[in-house]
Write a protein that holds these residues in place. Sequence first.
Motif, PDB file in Angstrom:
ATOM      1  N   THR A   1       0.824  -1.210   0.000  1.00  9.54           N
ATOM      2  CA  THR A   1       0.000   0.000   0.000  1.00  9.54           C
ATOM      3  C   THR A   1       0.862   1.266   0.000  1.00  9.54           C
ATOM      4  OG1 THR A   1      -0.084   0.061   2.402  1.00  9.54           O
ATOM      5  CG2 THR A   1      -1.821  -1.180   1.289  1.00  9.54           C
ATOM      6  N   GLY A   2       0.190   2.392  -0.186  1.00  4.21           N
ATOM      7  CA  GLY A   2       0.851   3.683  -0.067  1.00  4.21           C
ATOM      8  C   GLY A   2       1.807   4.016  -1.196  1.00  4.21           C
ATOM      9  N   MET A   3       1.570   3.477  -2.373  1.00  2.00           N
ATOM     10  CA  MET A   3       2.477   3.709  -3.494  1.00  2.00           C
ATOM     11  C   MET A   3       2.450   5.155  -3.992  1.00  2.00           C
ATOM     12  SD  MET A   3       4.192   0.882  -4.201  1.00  2.00           S
ATOM     13  CE  MET A   3       4.493   1.055  -2.468  1.00  2.00           C
ATOM     14  N   ARG A   4       1.462   5.930  -3.585  1.00  2.00           N
ATOM     15  CA  ARG A   4       1.430   7.354  -3.948  1.00  2.00           C
ATOM     16  C   ARG A   4       2.482   8.157  -3.186  1.00  2.00           C
ATOM     17  NH1 ARG A   4      -4.465   7.963  -2.602  1.00  2.00           N
ATOM     18  NH2 ARG A   4      -5.403   6.587  -4.112  1.00  2.00           N
ATOM     19  N   ASN A   5       2.977   7.596  -2.091  1.00  2.00           N
ATOM     20  CA  ASN A   5       3.909   8.312  -1.223  1.00  2.00           C
ATOM     21  C   ASN A   5       5.360   8.176  -1.645  1.00  2.00           C
ATOM     22  OD1 ASN A   5       1.695   9.002   0.321  1.00  2.00           O
ATOM     23  ND2 ASN A   5       1.897   7.191   1.614  1.00  2.00           N
ATOM     24  N   GLY A   6       5.609   7.508  -2.730  1.00  2.00           N
ATOM     25  CA  GLY A   6       6.977   7.326  -3.204  1.00  2.00           C
ATOM     26  C   GLY A   6       7.165   5.949  -3.782  1.00  2.00           C
ATOM     27  N   PRO A   7       8.216   5.784  -4.570  1.00  2.00           N
ATOM     28  CA  PRO A   7       8.435   4.498  -5.240  1.00  2.00           C
ATOM     29  C   PRO A   7       8.783   3.375  -4.260  1.00  2.00           C
ATOM     30  CG  PRO A   7      10.221   6.046  -5.736  1.00  2.00           C
ATOM     31  CD  PRO A   7       9.217   6.782  -4.917  1.00  2.00           C
ATOM     32  N   ALA A   8       8.403   2.183  -4.661  1.00  2.00           N
ATOM     33  CA  ALA A   8       8.624   1.000  -3.822  1.00  2.00           C
ATOM     34  C   ALA A   8      10.098   0.783  -3.528  1.00  2.00           C
ATOM     35  CB  ALA A   8       8.020  -0.232  -4.491  1.00  2.00           C
ATOM     36  N   TYR A   9      10.972   1.062  -4.491  1.00  2.00           N
ATOM     37  CA  TYR A   9      12.395   0.786  -4.291  1.00  2.00           C
ATOM     38  C   TYR A   9      13.015   1.625  -3.175  1.00  2.00           C
ATOM     39  CZ  TYR A   9      13.494   4.961  -7.077  1.00  2.00           C
ATOM     40  OH  TYR A   9      13.583   6.239  -7.550  1.00  2.00           O
TER      41      TYR A   9
END
Length: 192
Positions: free
Chosen positions: A161-169
Amino acid sequence: MNIIGIIASQRKAGNTAFIINQLLEGAKKQGAETEAFGFSNLDIKPCRGCNRCKQSNRGCVIKDDMQKISDALEHADAIVLGLPIYMGQMSAQGKIFTDRLYARFSPRFSPFFKENAVKQKLILSFNQGNPDANLFKPYIDYTKRMFEILEFDVNAIPVITGMRNGPAYEREDLRTSLKDFGSALVLEESPK
């Protein structure tokens, strides 16, 4: 163990690709052979609903890159399917992949209908911009059930979740937890 990853996103180096690659890396550390297929590099057309796959033993009649995935699926012990959630459902690429599996599930064509067939393990990995992991739970549960009906052994369903807050990497916690899921797929344990 042979594991293939499906990146059901058009983004070559996006969140879904990162997630699948981390899952596969965890499996690789336990000795699995892995291969990833990304929709950004493939030309896969939607199912036509023509049912020609059910009229002979040759499978799907559409000639495109799905044959590469189908060939790999025949030799895979497990699949790691990365599904970004768009508009409350899996991406269009995920739906195309799922629909094209239809040709595999025919008593005339598929080895999965043989008596005592071993079910392929499956990790369904969802990722979404919204921080609420339960927001799309009914859809995720529905998708899990659909794959179980198709005779997959759904091993785990990580929801990132929360992918709007920055990239997964950029999220170090994800690297560890995703690798743990991948390792567990090989070791037949569920990560904590």
